[in-house]
Design an enzyme around this catalytic site. Structure first.
Site, short mmCIF file in Angstrom:
data_model
loop_
_atom_site.label_atom_id
_atom_site.label_comp_id
_atom_site.label_asym_id
_atom_site.label_seq_id
_atom_site.Cartn_x
_atom_site.Cartn_y
_atom_site.Cartn_z
N GLU A 1 0.63 -1.25 0.01
CA GLU A 1 -0.11 -0.13 0.01
C GLU A 1 0.98 1.31 0.06
O GLU A 1 1.23 1.70 -1.13
CB GLU A 1 -0.97 0.12 1.36
CG GLU A 1 -2.32 1.11 0.94
CD GLU A 1 -3.32 0.42 1.53
OE1 GLU A 1 -4.36 1.00 1.30
OE2 GLU A 1 -3.63 -0.61 2.11
N GLU B 1 -2.36 0.12 13.23
CA GLU B 1 -3.30 0.61 12.61
C GLU B 1 -4.74 0.35 13.14
O GLU B 1 -5.73 1.10 12.99
CB GLU B 1 -3.57 -0.15 11.28
CG GLU B 1 -4.56 -0.02 10.40
CD GLU B 1 -4.55 -0.52 8.98
OE1 GLU B 1 -3.73 -1.83 8.97
OE2 GLU B 1 -5.02 -0.37 8.03
C1 BGC Z 1 -5.41 2.41 4.37
C2 BGC Z 1 -6.09 3.31 5.32
C3 BGC Z 1 -6.96 4.18 4.57
C4 BGC Z 1 -8.19 3.10 4.06
C5 BGC Z 1 -9.26 3.93 3.45
C6 BGC Z 1 -6.60 1.71 4.00
O1 BGC Z 1 -6.22 0.41 3.25
O2 BGC Z 1 -4.31 1.69 4.85
O3 BGC Z 1 -5.39 4.12 6.17
O4 BGC Z 1 -7.23 5.24 4.82
O5 BGC Z 1 -7.65 2.23 3.23
O6 BGC Z 1 -10.31 3.17 4.01
#
Ligand code: BGC
Length: 735
Positions: A340, A618
């Site tokens: 990501e 997270e």
């Molecule tokens: C990310 C988040 C992001 C989200 C959106 C994820 O995959 O890691 O931090 O804000 O997607 O919903």
């Protein structure tokens, strides 16, 4: 004219996917030299050398921007690297952010073009004459010993590889996109030595650096010819003490090094990793001294510090700092490890307040906001990630980064230009919401929800990763109604736009009327006759109070408090959490705010700290009390969003605040809120005016407060309901 504009883009004669390329040119310097300047950029990322010496210390140059429209170039003073006579300039180009193979989502950013270099070296001689060495087809090209490189995959370095050298190919590529360096340079920062060498129960050899970080490992590559050394980077050990890489999803995070027999000190050049641990394969007689982890991030100036009498709270603060280090690598990212690592707007807007106190992030965010403006749709839509690597945007609390971030820069650093410059983007975003809210589908009209001031259209992330879906701790979007959140942010973004417009002396009457209409629609739709909020979640109440939406603060405050008491803990996600403690403080529930802050059991901010976390997780439940992990599909151990609580540490625990309507610490109100569980708190922020500091320390029968006021700032302290005028310099009050 910038010299670089007279150079050509160069690529290799034959593209080999995954390999890095080397471009080089020999030249003579035949007169005494006064100065030498290199302007350079690339499609992909580059490392340049003059006579074998690295040029500058910018890592992953030229950085990450919206490449279709904006490509940074760097300018280096290379006077000291030029020799009399024969010289050689070399640059290696890897794939970087432009060409990496991100295994998830559409890859709109993967360009049809190939890694390429553009450079212009200007030698100015003592006699005033100049020689210009531009990239052109007289340069040579070869394949690098870095035979494979990828942001997510890692690097393979083959020390035995010898490439053929051919002429490089000059090709046309737009040059009007070239812009001088705008952001902070990305640099190597902390260097960490191994804390432990472990053999896991599954017999893997693992080094623990004791700190989750973003960067890479420098190591002594030793081995016989053709031996392969493999390093896998990862964040956590599982409950049995074994290597856990599932949460990296499809990111490999590896280094492969093929030995030539000659020992070398090696570190990657074209990638980075999110890790605390490394697994070693192929290494014989591992000596921990041969390994150093190097943190790599944007070279921002550290300005904020916080400390208290509670070691766990101090570790939480350190985790926030490391979260910022690990995720401010040229763009503000969600996480640095899995497949990501993107500039997620929602994450950035929740974290920018504390980020701007920890470090001077003005330069860093100005660049990113320029990219945001470059990505903004004709219709004003803001993409979910900046630079946009996939289509998708226009969501509440994510797109609102367009108003929240410029406003926060203005509050923190006081430059009206940040508002002036970003005002068109802010206005376009609010207009986008206005249009989206007004544009209802037939179904919505049928359901009777056609009020144009309710933003109940579009797709949203909700209260991302909240814990209030009964019986499901893995749900991603929380229980707070998405349309509710969207309407609340519609109001908030409009409010910030009005404030920005007023600072700039604009007539904002149209938007004031809009704001009134949104608040009216919100109240009709979401407030019960007894003043409570129909959406019965902590986040719904927090937004109602924080954004001034509730007509009955007391009823909403009671609702929030009873929801916290009902659960016995917070249940908020990305949207509610950043405001939660502030709202509790505003409604006079400071002790409850401290209860949440100092709670050690799951779920809480300190729970991960008790589990040995060294960065922000997270999810509240990243690793559960029974040692199991949350879903590997979404479980980063270095995601800064919940670190937003750091701004409460500065502004409430230490009490550093600004008078409403003022900016950049010009008019300070010190209002520390003490708590019986702490004996001291101290914090400082180095502002443009000088150091602002606050400290309180409980002694047997008194509390000593010390406040530092920079020259030129006005200041007062509010302690136990009494106001004290403060002077420039250090002030001590004992109560
Ligand atoms: C990310 C988040 C992001 C989200 C959106 C994820 O995959 O890691 O931090 O804000 O997607 O919903």
């Amino acid at each position: 004219m910038d010299k670089i504009l007279s150079a050509s883009f160069l690529k290799a004669p034959k593209y080999k996917e995954g390999a890095a390329f080397v471009f080089s040119k020999e030249f003579e310097s035949d007169k005494p030299i006064k100065s030498a300047t290199l302007q350079i950029s690339s499609l992909g990322v580059y490392v340049a050398y003059l006579n074998g010496q690295r040029v500058g210390d910018f890592i992953l140059a030229p950085g990450w921007t919206v490449y279709e429209k904006r490509l940074q170039y760097q300018t280096y003073d290379v006077t000291d690297l030029i020799k009399d006579g024969k010289n050689i300039i070399t640059a290696e180009v890897g794939r970087g952010w432009r060409f990496h193979k991100r295994p998830q989502h559409a890859t709109k950013h993967i360009k049809a073009d190939e890694p390429a270099l553009i450079a212009s070296l200007c030698l100015t001689y003592n006699d005033g004459s100049e020689a210009i060495i531009n990239t052109d087809s007289t340069w040579k090209s070869s394949e690098s010993k870095t035979v494979y490189n990828d942001m997510y995959g890692g690097e393979t370095y083959d020390d035995n590889f010898v490439s053929e050298e051919k002429s490089a190919v000059a090709f046309p590529h737009p040059k009007e996109i070239l812009i001088p360096q705008e952001g902070e340079k990305v640099a190597e920062k902390e260097r960490l030595k191994p804390q432990r060498l472990i053999t896991t129960p599954e017999c893997d050899t693992v080094i623990d650096f004791g700190q989750n970080l973003t960067g890479y490992v420098e190591f002594k590559a030793k081995g016989n010819k053709n031996d392969e050394l493999v390093i896998t980077h990862f964040e956590v050990l599982d409950k049995n003490g074994n290597v856990y890489t599932e949460n990296l999803r499809k990111a490999k995070q590896q280094v492969r090094y093929i030995c030539s027999g000659e020992e070398k000190l090696y570190k990657p050049s074209f990638t980075f990793y999110g890790f605390r641990f490394i697994k070693l394969e192929g290494f014989k007689d591992v000596n921990p001294d041969d390994f150093t982890a190097i943190a790599v991030y944007s070279d921002m100036k550290r300005i904020g510090h916080f400390e208290s009498s509670d070691p766990l709270l101090n570790r939480l603060y350190e985790n926030i700092i490391w979260g910022q280090r690990g995720n401010f690598l040229d763009v503000p990212t969600d996480c640095p490890q899995r497949d990501e690592r993107l500039g997620w707007t929602g994450d950035a807007q929740v974290f920018i307040r504390v980020a701007s106190m920890n470090y001077d992030v003005s330069t860093f965010f100005r660049k990113w906001l320029n990219d945001m403006a470059a990505e903004q749709g004709e219709d004003g839509r803001i993409t979910h990630v900046i630079p946009a690597t996939f289509d998708g945007g226009g969501s509440a609390a994510w797109g609102d980064a367009a108003t929240i971030c410029p406003w926060q820069l203005y509050l923190s650093y006081g430059n009206k230009e940040d508002l002036e410059h970003n005002f068109p983007m802010m206005k376009k975003w609010v207009d986008y919401i206005r249009k989206s809210a007004a544009h209802k589908s037939l179904i919505q009209c049928f359901k009777g929800s056609r009020n144009p001031y309710l933003w109940n259209t579009g797709k949203h992330f909700g209260d991302w990763l909240a814990l209030d879906i009964e019986g499901d701790d893995e749900d991603a979007r929380g229980a707070t109604d998405h349309d509710y959140i969207a309407t609340a942010f519609f109001a908030y973004s409009t409010e910030l736009l009005i404030k920005a417009g007023e600072v700039l002396g604009k007539d904002m009457s149209e938007y004031k009327a809009l704001h009134e209409n949104i608040v009216k629609a919100y109240r009709e739709e979401y407030v019960n006759p007894d003043g409570t909020i129909k959406i019965n979640t902590q986040t719904a109440c927090v937004l109602a109070l924080k954004f001034g939406l509730t007509p009955d603060r007391e009823a909403t405050a009671n609702q929030l408090v009873s929801l916290i008491r009902k659960y016995g803990h917070l249940t908020t996600g990305f949207v509610g959490t950043p405001y939660l403690l502030h709202v509790l403080t505003d409604i006079g529930e400071v002790e409850l705010a401290y209860d949440l802050l100092l709670r050690k059991e799951y779920p809480s901010w300190l729970y991960p700290v008790t589990q040995g976390a060294t960065t922000m997780w997270e999810r509240w439940n990243g690793q559960r009390p029974d040692g199991s992990f949350a879903t590997p599909g979404m479980n980063s151990f270095n995601h800064y969003a919940y670190g937003a609580v750091g701004d409460w540490l500065y502004s409430t625990a230490a009490g550093i605040t600004m008078r409403d309507g003022t900016v950049a610490y010009e008019d300070l109100i010190f209002k520390p809120q003490t708590d019986k569980r702490l004996t001291f708190v101290k914090a400082s922020i180095e502002t443009a005016r000088g150091t602002v500091a606050s400290e309180w320390r409980r002694e047997t029968d008194k509390t000593v407060y010390t406040f530092t006021v920079p020259a030129g700032s006005k200041a007062e302290a509010v302690l136990e309901g009494k106001t004290y005028k403060l002077n420039e310099g250090v002030n001590t009050i004992t109560l």
